[in-house]
Design a protein around this motif. Structure first.
Motif, PDB file in Angstrom:
ATOM      1  N   LEU A  63      19.374   4.478 -26.556  1.00 25.02           N
ATOM      2  CA  LEU A  63      19.196   4.023 -25.179  1.00 25.02           C
ATOM      3  C   LEU A  63      17.719   3.915 -24.804  1.00 25.02           C
ATOM      4  N   LEU A  64      16.879   4.737 -25.402  1.00 23.23           N
ATOM      5  CA  LEU A  64      15.474   4.798 -24.998  1.00 23.23           C
ATOM      6  C   LEU A  64      14.520   4.017 -25.899  1.00 23.23           C
ATOM      7  N   PHE A  65      14.882   3.856 -27.177  1.00 21.44           N
ATOM      8  CA  PHE A  65      13.945   3.270 -28.132  1.00 21.44           C
ATOM      9  C   PHE A  65      14.554   2.071 -28.855  1.00 21.44           C
ATOM     10  N   LYS A  66      13.671   1.197 -29.338  1.00 19.93           N
ATOM     11  CA  LYS A  66      14.134   0.078 -30.160  1.00 19.93           C
ATOM     12  C   LYS A  66      14.674   0.627 -31.474  1.00 19.93           C
ATOM     13  N   VAL A  67      15.782   0.076 -31.917  1.00 20.17           N
ATOM     14  CA  VAL A  67      16.379   0.546 -33.166  1.00 20.17           C
ATOM     15  C   VAL A  67      15.559   0.008 -34.339  1.00 20.17           C
ATOM     16  N   ASN A  68      15.084   0.930 -35.161  1.00 19.11           N
ATOM     17  CA  ASN A  68      14.405   0.589 -36.407  1.00 19.11           C
ATOM     18  C   ASN A  68      15.043   1.431 -37.512  1.00 19.11           C
ATOM     19  N   VAL A  69      14.463   1.428 -38.685  1.00 17.98           N
ATOM     20  CA  VAL A  69      15.048   2.168 -39.806  1.00 17.98           C
ATOM     21  C   VAL A  69      15.141   3.663 -39.483  1.00 17.98           C
ATOM     22  N   LEU A  70      14.110   4.221 -38.859  1.00 18.84           N
ATOM     23  CA  LEU A  70      14.132   5.639 -38.508  1.00 18.84           C
ATOM     24  C   LEU A  70      15.323   5.957 -37.606  1.00 18.84           C
ATOM     25  N   ILE A  71      15.497   5.192 -36.547  1.00 17.83           N
ATOM     26  CA  ILE A  71      16.600   5.433 -35.601  1.00 17.83           C
ATOM     27  C   ILE A  71      17.936   5.252 -36.323  1.00 17.83           C
ATOM     28  N   MET A  72      18.049   4.212 -37.146  1.00 16.66           N
ATOM     29  CA  MET A  72      19.313   3.968 -37.837  1.00 16.66           C
ATOM     30  C   MET A  72      19.626   5.097 -38.821  1.00 16.66           C
ATOM     31  N   LEU A  73      18.615   5.613 -39.512  1.00 18.37           N
ATOM     32  CA  LEU A  73      18.829   6.756 -40.403  1.00 18.37           C
ATOM     33  C   LEU A  73      19.300   7.979 -39.623  1.00 18.37           C
ATOM     34  N   ILE A  74      18.694   8.219 -38.466  1.00 20.62           N
ATOM     35  CA  ILE A  74      19.106   9.344 -37.631  1.00 20.62           C
ATOM     36  C   ILE A  74      20.552   9.150 -37.182  1.00 20.62           C
ATOM     37  N   CYS A  75      20.900   7.921 -36.776  1.00 21.54           N
ATOM     38  CA  CYS A  75      22.281   7.632 -36.356  1.00 21.54           C
ATOM     39  C   CYS A  75      23.267   7.883 -37.490  1.00 21.54           C
ATOM     40  N   LEU A  76      22.943   7.416 -38.684  1.00 16.76           N
ATOM     41  CA  LEU A  76      23.826   7.618 -39.843  1.00 16.76           C
ATOM     42  C   LEU A  76      23.952   9.104 -40.188  1.00 16.76           C
ATOM     43  N   ALA A  77      22.824   9.801 -40.219  1.00 15.37           N
ATOM     44  CA  ALA A  77      22.850  11.228 -40.553  1.00 15.37           C
ATOM     45  C   ALA A  77      23.621  12.017 -39.498  1.00 15.37           C
ATOM     46  N   ALA A  78      23.424  11.682 -38.232  1.00 18.03           N
ATOM     47  CA  ALA A  78      24.131  12.387 -37.154  1.00 18.03           C
ATOM     48  C   ALA A  78      25.632  12.137 -37.246  1.00 18.03           C
ATOM     49  N   TRP A  79      26.017  10.902 -37.541  1.00 20.71           N
ATOM     50  CA  TRP A  79      27.444  10.602 -37.655  1.00 20.71           C
ATOM     51  C   TRP A  79      28.070  11.371 -38.824  1.00 20.71           C
ATOM     52  N   LEU A  80      27.395  11.368 -39.979  1.00 23.34           N
ATOM     53  CA  LEU A  80      27.916  12.105 -41.140  1.00 23.34           C
ATOM     54  C   LEU A  80      28.009  13.603 -40.848  1.00 23.34           C
ATOM     55  N   ALA A  81      26.982  14.151 -40.224  1.00 22.03           N
ATOM     56  CA  ALA A  81      26.998  15.578 -39.884  1.00 22.03           C
ATOM     57  C   ALA A  81      28.119  15.876 -38.883  1.00 22.03           C
ATOM     58  N   HIS A  82      28.299  15.004 -37.905  1.00 19.39           N
ATOM     59  CA  HIS A  82      29.361  15.180 -36.910  1.00 19.39           C
ATOM     60  C   HIS A  82      30.730  15.180 -37.588  1.00 19.39           C
ATOM     61  N   GLU A  83      30.940  14.279 -38.528  1.00 17.92           N
ATOM     62  CA  GLU A  83      32.217  14.222 -39.253  1.00 17.92           C
ATOM     63  C   GLU A  83      32.466  15.508 -40.031  1.00 17.92           C
ATOM     64  N   ALA A  84      31.437  16.006 -40.696  1.00 18.33           N
ATOM     65  CA  ALA A  84      31.588  17.243 -41.469  1.00 18.33           C
ATOM     66  C   ALA A  84      31.907  18.422 -40.550  1.00 18.33           C
ATOM     67  N   VAL A  85      31.207  18.526 -39.442  1.00 19.65           N
ATOM     68  CA  VAL A  85      31.436  19.629 -38.512  1.00 19.65           C
ATOM     69  C   VAL A  85      32.807  19.487 -37.848  1.00 19.65           C
ATOM     70  N   ALA A  86      33.210  18.259 -37.518  1.00 19.85           N
ATOM     71  CA  ALA A  86      34.531  18.044 -36.905  1.00 19.85           C
ATOM     72  C   ALA A  86      35.644  18.483 -37.852  1.00 19.85           C
ATOM     73  N   HIS A  87      35.479  18.179 -39.136  1.00 17.50           N
ATOM     74  CA  HIS A  87      36.463  18.609 -40.130  1.00 17.50           C
ATOM     75  C   HIS A  87      36.518  20.139 -40.183  1.00 17.50           C
TER      76      HIS A  87
END
Length: 190
Positions: A63-87
């Motif tokens: 919402l605050l920053f332009k999406v670049n590789v850094l933001i996309m990596l953070i999004c991917l890592a956060a989603w994977l971590a969220h899935e692991a913790v949800a399990h």
């Protein structure tokens, strides 16, 4: 006429993000109904808070920053971590308390909406995704503020207020309820 990417952003802002908050509130209601403070306790409650933070970080970044590789990596890592913790969350809670049909349904939304939003972010920022997968990361590790506010200037304060009411405050109350119950159990044991 709005471009497809603008329509997809509107879909995320006004449908997916609020729906994710509502699903979190329904989940909290289910935890309260099963008296989580007396069953799976503080550990599960803290797991819920962790999962909220895991999704809040990429949402705020996008919402605050332009999406670049850094933001996309953070999004991917956060989603994977969220899935692991949800399990792990369901694995931990299932033997300790009843997980109702309503709670399972809320979990479906809480798990799928972040995936759908991640996929839409990839589609909207497809050139960035190509840079990511082709390891063309040079000059992509910085935070650049958006030149405009998604949803207009008022969107972010209203969304944060909405999330505070339906998720942050209820889960803080859940954590507090669990801490109080744990302290009472310690006093009884002493």
């Amino acid at each position: 006429m709005l471009q497809t990417s603008q329509l997809l952003i509107q879909l995320m802002l006004y449908v997916f993000l609020p729906l994710w908050g509502i699903a979190g509130f329904v989940d909290w209601c289910c935890h309260r109904a099963t008296r989580i403070e007396h069953t799976s306790g503080l550990k599960e409650s803290l797991i819920h808070s962790l999962m909220g933070i895991q999704m809040a970080v990429p949402i705020l970044l996008c919402l605050l920053f332009k999406v670049n590789v850094l933001i996309m990596l953070i999004c991917l890592a956060a989603w994977l971590a969220h899935e692991a913790v949800a399990h792990y969350d369901v694995h931990y809670a299932a033997p300790k308390r009843h997980i109702s049909v309503w709670e399972m349904h809320a979990h479906n939304y809480l798990a799928t909406l972040p995936l759908y939003m991640l996929l839409l972010i990839i589609v909207i920022n497809y050139p960035v995704f190509i840079k990511l997968v082709s390891f063309n990361w040079q000059g992509e590790f910085y935070l650049q503020r958006m030149p405009y506010a998604h949803g207009g200037e008022g969107y972010l304060p209203y969304y944060l207020g909405f999330m505070a009411v339906v998720c942050v405050l209820p889960y803080m109350e859940e954590n507090l309820r669990c801490v109080i119950a744990a302290l009472k159990r310690l006093q009884v044991q002493a």
